[in-house]
Design an enzyme around this catalytic site. Structure first.
Site, mmCIF file in Angstrom:
data_model
loop_
_atom_site.group_PDB
_atom_site.id
_atom_site.type_symbol
_atom_site.label_atom_id
_atom_site.label_comp_id
_atom_site.label_asym_id
_atom_site.label_seq_id
_atom_site.Cartn_x
_atom_site.Cartn_y
_atom_site.Cartn_z
ATOM 1 N N HIS A 56 0.739 -1.100 -0.036
ATOM 2 C CA HIS A 56 0.059 0.053 -0.010
ATOM 3 C C HIS A 56 0.975 1.351 -0.010
ATOM 4 C CE1 HIS A 56 -2.930 3.037 1.041
ATOM 5 N NE2 HIS A 56 -2.416 3.259 2.164
ATOM 6 N N GLU A 84 0.364 6.126 12.216
ATOM 7 C CA GLU A 84 -1.138 5.790 12.394
ATOM 8 C C GLU A 84 -0.977 4.126 12.866
ATOM 9 O OE1 GLU A 84 -3.778 8.130 10.396
ATOM 10 O OE2 GLU A 84 -5.001 6.375 10.262
ATOM 11 N N ASP A 85 -0.018 3.539 12.211
ATOM 12 C CA ASP A 85 -0.403 2.084 12.213
ATOM 13 C C ASP A 85 0.744 1.317 12.624
ATOM 14 O OD1 ASP A 85 -2.994 2.163 11.236
ATOM 15 O OD2 ASP A 85 -2.294 2.353 9.315
ATOM 16 N N ASP A 267 -19.482 14.410 -26.076
ATOM 17 C CA ASP A 267 -17.953 14.323 -25.480
ATOM 18 C C ASP A 267 -17.882 12.959 -25.102
ATOM 19 O OD1 ASP A 267 -19.245 14.798 -23.357
ATOM 20 O OD2 ASP A 267 -17.411 16.100 -22.552
HETATM 21 MN MN MN Z 1 -2.514 4.981 3.605
#
Ligand code: MN
Length: 500
Positions: A56, A84-85, A267
């Site tokens: 990720h 955060e993780d 378009d």
């Molecule tokens: Mn992320």
């Protein structure tokens, strides 16, 4: 549900190669350190889809590298989820990679889970993100790249979360990408979210588009040959000419405005012509109009009059052979880069590996400053989210000042909103308005393309509290409210003095 995942396994080598290719002078040792640091920090962490967490981080960095952003931003992309993780703190990131990268990472790190919950947490995180974004727009670019990968792996999340993330993308992140002029990313984000938020409509649009798309592409390809010959005969060099299919979500939005009739969408496939400079843009337009008849009222010169998000191009719609109708978009290389990458183009590296000088067009970022101003005034979080959707993310209209400057406002905005958008003094002294050279009431609703002129009364003391009943933007609301409050305070002081 129809889900086709964008399955790609980004590798570090791929990232390195891409950066080396875009930016031969880049210090890849630093990049390697950041990658190792992130890989170690996320250790054996897995995402819900079973992939390693670091994939990720890599995908986020890769998107940033594809936008040809600077190394600092790409490294921050690799490190973005660490505080955060994982157990590693932002201070440790700062110690290893310096204050600039730490600041970017801090900008997208959400507030602690304990202090706020639910809607409060959501709103407070948005407030914080906008503050960080006003300091450095690259924060939001990392957030958008992060969101793009999260959307492409959304199928592995529980349905409630899928809905929340997809909706939030359509309501907040895609509109931000749009206001920053990052057309390419905006289209991708919307299409990935579309299938989750409106699954039936998505399936319908995809089916509808496919039937016409193939046939139209064949026609456009035939036209390209004809055009190449036309340009060659007239000595016009072109950089490229290609057909581009409209993104599904933007097609859906257009269908909603056109009675769901795809025949009225000109378009679906547009012909994009890239030339080397501005003069060549007009030359190409002239040649096209000499060969095909243009539809009246559909020629748009966004070069002379760029959209507020900085978009520049010439647009025209013409009748081709057999009664077909085709839209053209003509631009030079620089305009094309801006149309695809918007504000991100300001951090791009030049061919020689040196970063381009960062000079942000102030007009394009004015809305971020305004947003910060009024977000301070609205303490209630539910009210804040509502205001956010109207001021920043509602459909925008473009109106003109008498000098021909373009001002963008939310739908249903009034001359008072317009006046405050120009300057608070103009709002305060506003006594009347002319719209398209006719007198208009102060509460009339403006439409795209209107020419608006504000009539000022220099002796006017200030805004009227009644205006609060019809103004749309929070810029106008907060100026009027502040004035009313000050006036009351002043009166009170006056009375108190009389009593003393
Ligand atoms: Mn992320």
């Amino acid at each position: 549900m129809l889900v086709c995942n964008v399955q790609f396994m980004p590798t570090f080598d791929e990232l390195k190669q891409l950066i080396a290719q875009n930016n031969p002078g880049a210090d890849l040792t630093m990049l390697e350190l950041a990658y190792d640091f992130a890989a170690k920090a996320h250790g054996g962490q897995k995402r819900l889809d079973g992939s390693d967490y670091i994939e990720h981080s890599l995908a986020t960095a890769l998107t940033l590298a594809q936008m040809r952003l600077d190394l600092t931003t790409i490294m921050a992309g690799l490190l973005h989820d660490i505080p955060e993780d994982t157990n590693i703190t932002i201070e440790e990131i700062e110690k290893n990679f310096g204050p600039e990268i730490a600041r970017l990472v801090r900008g997208i790190t959400k507030l602690g889970k304990l202090k706020y919950r639910g809607l409060e947490r959501y709103a407070e995180n948005l407030r914080k993100m906008f503050v960080a974004m006003a300091e450095d727009v690259r924060v939001i670019l990392i957030k958008l790249a992060d969101r793009l990968h999260n959307l492409s792996t959304l199928s592995s999340l529980p349905p409630v979360k899928q809905q929340r993330i997809a909706r939030e993308t359509l309501e907040i992140y895609a509109p931000i990408a749009n206001r920053l002029g990052i057309g390419e990313l905006k289209g991708k984000l919307e299409d990935l979210a579309f299938r989750y938020v409106y699954p039936e409509e998505y399936a319908w649009v995809v089916k509808l588009a496919k039937t016409r798309l193939e046939e139209q592409l064949a026609h456009v390809n035939a036209m390209i040959k004809e055009l190449q010959q036309l340009f060659q005969e007239n000595g016009l060099d072109i950089v490229s000419i290609h057909g581009r299919a409209k993104h599904y979500y933007s097609l859906y939005r257009k269908l909603l405005r056109k009675d769901m009739d795809i025949a009225k969408v000109y378009d679906l496939v547009a012909l994009r012509i890239i030339v080397k400079d501005v003069a060549a843009c007009y030359h190409a337009l002239g040649l096209i109009h000499a060969r095909y008849k243009p539809l009246p009222g559909r020629i748009k010169d966004y070069i002379a009059q760029p959209k507020p998000n900085g978009y520049r191009s010439l647009h025209t719609t013409v009748f081709c052979d057999q009664g077909r109708i085709v839209e053209f978009q003509i631009r030079d290389i620089e305009m094309h880069e801006h149309a695809e990458y918007g504000i991100a183009a300001h951090w791009r590296f030049k061919e020689n590996g040196q970063p381009t000088e960062i000079q942000l067009p102030p007009d394009q970022l004015k809305w971020i400053k305004e947003l910060l101003d009024w977000q301070k005034d609205i303490k209630d979080n539910a009210q804040y989210l509502q205001a956010l959707k109207i001021d920043i993310f509602q459909n925008r209209i473009f109106v003109f000042t008498p000098k021909g400057d373009v001002i963008d406002l939310p739908e249903n905005a009034t001359p008072i909103d317009f006046a405050y958008h120009i300057h608070s003094d103009i709002g305060d002294k506003c006594s009347g308005a002319r719209v398209n050279e006719k007198l208009a009431t102060l509460d009339s609703k403006l439409s795209s393309g209107d020419l608006v002129e504000i009539i000022i009364d220099k002796n006017r003391a200030g805004p009227s509290a009644d205006w609060l009943e019809f103004v749309k933007t929070n810029v106008a609301k907060s100026h009027i409210k502040n004035y009313v409050k000050r006036k009351r305070g002043g009166l009170l002081k006056f009375f108190n003095r009389q009593l003393e």
